[in-house]
Design a protein around this motif. Structure first.
Motif, PDB file in Angstrom:
ATOM      1  N   TYR A 217     -22.085  33.315   1.472  1.00  0.00           N
ATOM      2  CA  TYR A 217     -23.546  33.279   1.378  1.00  0.00           C
ATOM      3  C   TYR A 217     -24.113  34.268   0.367  1.00  0.00           C
ATOM      4  CZ  TYR A 217     -23.081  37.033   4.920  1.00  0.00           C
ATOM      5  OH  TYR A 217     -22.722  38.168   5.613  1.00  0.00           O
ATOM      6  N   SER A 218     -23.295  35.219  -0.109  1.00  0.00           N
ATOM      7  CA  SER A 218     -23.779  36.130  -1.156  1.00  0.00           C
ATOM      8  C   SER A 218     -22.595  36.798  -1.836  1.00  0.00           C
ATOM      9  CB  SER A 218     -24.706  37.194  -0.557  1.00  0.00           C
ATOM     10  OG  SER A 218     -25.064  38.159  -1.540  1.00  0.00           O
ATOM     11  N   SER A 219     -22.258  36.325  -3.030  1.00  0.00           N
ATOM     12  CA  SER A 219     -21.119  36.894  -3.741  1.00  0.00           C
ATOM     13  C   SER A 219     -21.416  38.331  -4.159  1.00  0.00           C
ATOM     14  CB  SER A 219     -20.771  36.046  -4.962  1.00  0.00           C
ATOM     15  OG  SER A 219     -21.862  35.976  -5.858  1.00  0.00           O
ATOM     16  N   ARG A 220     -22.674  38.618  -4.506  1.00  0.00           N
ATOM     17  CA  ARG A 220     -23.030  39.982  -4.902  1.00  0.00           C
ATOM     18  C   ARG A 220     -22.789  40.964  -3.753  1.00  0.00           C
ATOM     19  NH1 ARG A 220     -29.118  42.058  -5.859  1.00  0.00           N
ATOM     20  NH2 ARG A 220     -29.009  41.955  -3.593  1.00  0.00           N
ATOM     21  N   ALA A 252     -26.220  34.686   8.816  1.00  0.00           N
ATOM     22  CA  ALA A 252     -26.284  33.890   7.587  1.00  0.00           C
ATOM     23  C   ALA A 252     -26.459  32.404   7.862  1.00  0.00           C
ATOM     24  CB  ALA A 252     -25.036  34.121   6.746  1.00  0.00           C
ATOM     25  N   GLN A 253     -26.036  31.957   9.023  1.00  0.00           N
ATOM     26  CA  GLN A 253     -26.207  30.547   9.368  1.00  0.00           C
ATOM     27  C   GLN A 253     -27.689  30.191   9.490  1.00  0.00           C
ATOM     28  OE1 GLN A 253     -23.850  29.644  12.840  1.00  0.00           O
ATOM     29  NE2 GLN A 253     -22.025  30.624  12.000  1.00  0.00           N
ATOM     30  N   GLU A 254     -28.491  31.211   9.833  1.00  0.00           N
ATOM     31  CA  GLU A 254     -29.929  30.993   9.938  1.00  0.00           C
ATOM     32  C   GLU A 254     -30.662  31.471   8.698  1.00  0.00           C
ATOM     33  OE1 GLU A 254     -33.766  32.458  12.617  1.00  0.00           O
ATOM     34  OE2 GLU A 254     -31.742  32.740  13.374  1.00  0.00           O
ATOM     35  N   ASP A 255     -30.247  32.630   8.159  1.00  0.00           N
ATOM     36  CA  ASP A 255     -30.982  33.235   7.042  1.00  0.00           C
ATOM     37  C   ASP A 255     -30.019  34.082   6.206  1.00  0.00           C
ATOM     38  OD1 ASP A 255     -32.675  34.796   5.375  1.00  0.00           O
ATOM     39  OD2 ASP A 255     -34.335  34.494   6.782  1.00  0.00           O
ATOM     40  N   SER A 256     -29.591  33.548   5.084  1.00  0.00           N
ATOM     41  CA  SER A 256     -28.621  34.261   4.247  1.00  0.00           C
ATOM     42  C   SER A 256     -29.226  35.504   3.610  1.00  0.00           C
ATOM     43  CB  SER A 256     -28.068  33.332   3.165  1.00  0.00           C
ATOM     44  OG  SER A 256     -29.112  32.848   2.330  1.00  0.00           O
ATOM     45  N   PHE A 257     -30.550  35.478   3.336  1.00  0.00           N
ATOM     46  CA  PHE A 257     -31.197  36.660   2.759  1.00  0.00           C
ATOM     47  C   PHE A 257     -31.096  37.847   3.706  1.00  0.00           C
ATOM     48  CE2 PHE A 257     -35.036  39.286   3.086  1.00  0.00           C
ATOM     49  CZ  PHE A 257     -34.988  39.946   1.870  1.00  0.00           C
ATOM     50  N   ALA A 282     -31.644  42.461  12.748  1.00  0.00           N
ATOM     51  CA  ALA A 282     -31.432  41.183  12.059  1.00  0.00           C
ATOM     52  C   ALA A 282     -32.309  40.088  12.658  1.00  0.00           C
ATOM     53  CB  ALA A 282     -29.963  40.775  12.143  1.00  0.00           C
ATOM     54  N   GLU A 283     -32.359  40.028  13.983  1.00  0.00           N
ATOM     55  CA  GLU A 283     -33.179  38.999  14.640  1.00  0.00           C
ATOM     56  C   GLU A 283     -34.648  39.175  14.280  1.00  0.00           C
ATOM     57  OE1 GLU A 283     -33.890  37.063  19.062  1.00  0.00           O
ATOM     58  OE2 GLU A 283     -33.404  39.198  18.915  1.00  0.00           O
ATOM     59  N   LEU A 284     -35.116  40.420  14.319  1.00  0.00           N
ATOM     60  CA  LEU A 284     -36.512  40.690  13.979  1.00  0.00           C
ATOM     61  C   LEU A 284     -36.821  40.246  12.558  1.00  0.00           C
ATOM     62  CD1 LEU A 284     -39.277  42.023  14.467  1.00  0.00           C
ATOM     63  CD2 LEU A 284     -38.247  44.216  13.836  1.00  0.00           C
ATOM     64  N   CYS A 285     -35.957  40.615  11.617  1.00  0.00           N
ATOM     65  CA  CYS A 285     -36.211  40.280  10.207  1.00  0.00           C
ATOM     66  C   CYS A 285     -36.076  38.783   9.934  1.00  0.00           C
ATOM     67  CB  CYS A 285     -35.278  41.084   9.307  1.00  0.00           C
ATOM     68  SG  CYS A 285     -35.691  42.846   9.268  1.00  0.00           S
ATOM     69  N   CYS A 286     -35.204  38.112  10.649  1.00  0.00           N
ATOM     70  CA  CYS A 286     -35.109  36.648  10.511  1.00  0.00           C
ATOM     71  C   CYS A 286     -36.427  35.995  10.916  1.00  0.00           C
ATOM     72  CB  CYS A 286     -33.973  36.105  11.377  1.00  0.00           C
ATOM     73  SG  CYS A 286     -32.321  36.309  10.683  1.00  0.00           S
ATOM     74  N   ASP A 292     -42.963  35.443   6.102  1.00  0.00           N
ATOM     75  CA  ASP A 292     -43.365  36.392   5.069  1.00  0.00           C
ATOM     76  C   ASP A 292     -42.157  37.220   4.621  1.00  0.00           C
ATOM     77  OD1 ASP A 292     -44.540  38.496   3.564  1.00  0.00           O
ATOM     78  OD2 ASP A 292     -46.440  38.223   4.628  1.00  0.00           O
ATOM     79  N   SER A 293     -41.563  36.824   3.511  1.00  0.00           N
ATOM     80  CA  SER A 293     -40.368  37.524   3.022  1.00  0.00           C
ATOM     81  C   SER A 293     -40.694  38.934   2.535  1.00  0.00           C
ATOM     82  CB  SER A 293     -39.712  36.722   1.890  1.00  0.00           C
ATOM     83  OG  SER A 293     -40.617  36.552   0.805  1.00  0.00           O
TER      84      SER A 293
END
Length: 539
Positions: A217-220, A252-257, A282-286, A292-293
């Motif tokens: 989900y994120s190579s970087r 990542a299954q829900e939000d890769s960011f 993680a749950e809060l930020c998802c 609102d990103s």
């Protein structure tokens, strides 16, 4: 005799040059042809014309572009390469190496060219048989990805020095397993020598497998984690790192960011919080990132500083409870309230610590989490009101309010429960009066005001204090409630003693002292009594 020898040498060179020209005429012409004849002729003496003829053909096969630039470059570099190979064998070795590289070329031109370039060094380390094994290994990798095989060949001398052929084989197998993202694979190969030195081949396999999950989900982020992994393992151990990566893979299954951002921050947070706390964050930020990103990024960016502040008031358990309640609020009510509550947490905790220690704070957050099962809004209001409620009715009173709010939420609904906690419902006043103990300041404030005004000769203001009695020189602060004694009269006497003590500061000028006037007072004393006499002690 000498002349005869010179003639024979000249004839031999002429004959050899003519044959070489004829050989190269098949593929080249003009200046390139003439240059190659000049550069390759010395090989007639070192390996013979027949071998050279075979080498020219193999170079064209390896390059895959008969007469093209790559083939020309290979031929131009061959004299030096062959001289180096001849240090470890004869022309049979040379022909075997070129033939081996020609076979590899079917899987990837770059892999074959790299193998040819590395062949003298590898032969010196592992012999021709070892070179054959490496070629076979890289050809297997090249079937999946020739880019990976070429990079692996470039590192193979260094890897063989560190971990031997068996280790090289493991690295090759590892690259084949995770060869889904070229950026990550390139980083893995570049970092492998250093990682081998720090963690060893067995742990490297585990770390690479973890990071390959992240690369999905994120190579970087995977590349950064790979580089940081030795330090993280030293600090918290592989098991904790595995838990964090597993958590982020689920996120990542829900939000890769969110997953990538959480992993990027993990080196900064991993020693300060528990895996459960990271899950709550993680749950809060998802939930925030769905709408609102920008605010989600702000929550992430502010977390290290906020967590450091929370650690000043308690430990990891407290931090986990704070984020746990906020994620619960975001999940079951709305994320905006959760973010607001998170930002208020240090202030609420500071106020709670006026009435107890970190155990009190943990108990309050635990109590609010229980109320949230029935009404999240009521739980939020309870937490916001908790310092005032404890100041007026102690923690036991707060518990009674919490249990009553939970009961109202079950029977009458969330709105009624929230109104009750906020003191807006009709039943709140009677209920609160019934649960409180001791004497409340508001009941005796008028009497104390008359008493203090009489002592001072002017009006003074009495203000409710969050802690102990004090004064600022203009007002007197007294506790909201005193419950030191079961008898109400004795609690009133204590109020009066506190008020009298603070009044004395005002009456006798505790706040009238000015440091600038000290010199003036000293001068007046000297003028009246003279200079102090010196004693033997002064000398």
């Amino acid at each position: 005799m000498v002349c005869h020898k010179m003639i024979m040498t000249s004839l031999k060179k002429t004959y050899g040059t003519r044959k070489l020209k004829k050989l190269l005429n098949v593929y080249y012409e003009g200046e390139i042809h003439d240059n190659l004849v000049s550069e390759l002729y010395p090989l007639v003496d070192s390996v013979g014309y027949e071998a050279l003829e075979e080498i020219v053909g193999l170079c064209n096969q390896i390059a895959g572009d008969h007469g093209g630039r790559t083939a020309v470059t290979l031929l131009e570099e061959s004299p030096e390469l062959i001289d180096r190979l001849l240090m470890y064998g004869d022309k049979v070795l040379v022909l075997n190496v070129y033939a081996l590289c020609s076979q590899i070329a079917q899987y990837g031109e770059g892999t074959a060219i790299r193998l040819l370039g590395q062949s003298p060094e590898l032969t010196a380390r592992v012999g021709y048989e070892g070179l054959e094994k490496i070629a076979g290994l890289c050809s297997q990798v090249a079937k999946e990805d020739s880019f990976v095989a070429t990079r692996l060949l470039g590192l193979s001398p260094e890897l063989i020095d560190r971990v031997g052929y068996d280790g090289l084989e493991k690295v090759a197998g590892l690259c084949t397993q995770v060869a889904t993202d070229r950026r990550f694979i390139a980083a893995l190969l570049d970092m492998t020598p250093g990682l081998l030195d720090k963690v060893g081949i067995d742990l490297l396999e585990k770390v690479a497998e973890l990071c390959s999950q992240v690369a999905g989900y994120s190579s970087r982020t995977a590349v950064r984690l790979l580089g940081q992994s030795p330090e993280l393992i030293d600090r918290v151990g592989y098991d904790v790192l595995e838990k964090v990566v597993g958590l982020c893979s689920q996120v990542a299954q829900e939000d890769s960011f969110v997953a990538a951002r959480l992993l990027e921050m993990s080196p900064e947070l991993i020693e300060k919080v528990s895996p459960d706390c990271l899950a709550n964050l993680a749950e809060l930020c998802c939930l925030v990132n769905r709408d609102d990103s920008f605010i989600a990024a702000r929550v992430f960016d502010g977390s290290p500083e906020l967590i450091s502040r929370l650690h000043r008031y308690g430990d990891t358990e407290l931090v986990t409870n704070v984020y746990g309640l906020c994620s619960q609020v975001a999940r079951d009510y709305n994320w905006r309230t959760a973010v607001r509550l998170l930002g208020m947490s240090p202030d609420i905790i500071e106020r709670l610590l006026r009435y107890g220690d970190k155990e009190l704070v943990l108990n309050v957050y635990g109590l609010c989490s229980q109320v949230a099962r029935y009404s999240v809004r009521a739980a939020v209001s309870l937490l916001e009101q908790s310092p005032d409620l404890i100041g007026r009715a102690s923690y036991e009173g707060l518990e009674k309010v919490a249990y009553k709010a939970s009961e109202i939420a079950r029977v009458k609904g969330e709105d009624k429960a929230t109104s009750f906690v906020r003191g807006e419902s009709s039943e709140y006043a009677d209920f609160f009066e019934a649960i409180t103990e001791g004497l409340e300041l508001k009941r005796v404030r008028p009497v104390l005001l008359h008493y203090l005004n009489a002592l001072l000769g002017y009006r003074i203001e009495i203000v409710e204090a969050q802690g102990a009695a004090t004064t600022d020189g203009e007002r007197i602060f007294l506790p909201v409630r005193i419950k030191e004694f079961e008898d109400e009269d004795r609690n009133f006497i204590l109020y009066k003693v506190m008020a009298t003590h603070e009044e004395a500061h005002l009456e006798y000028g505790s706040f009238d002292f000015e440091l600038m006037r000290v010199q003036d007072v000293v001068s007046r004393i000297k003028g009246k009594y003279g200079e102090p006499r010196k004693t033997t002690c002064d000398n």
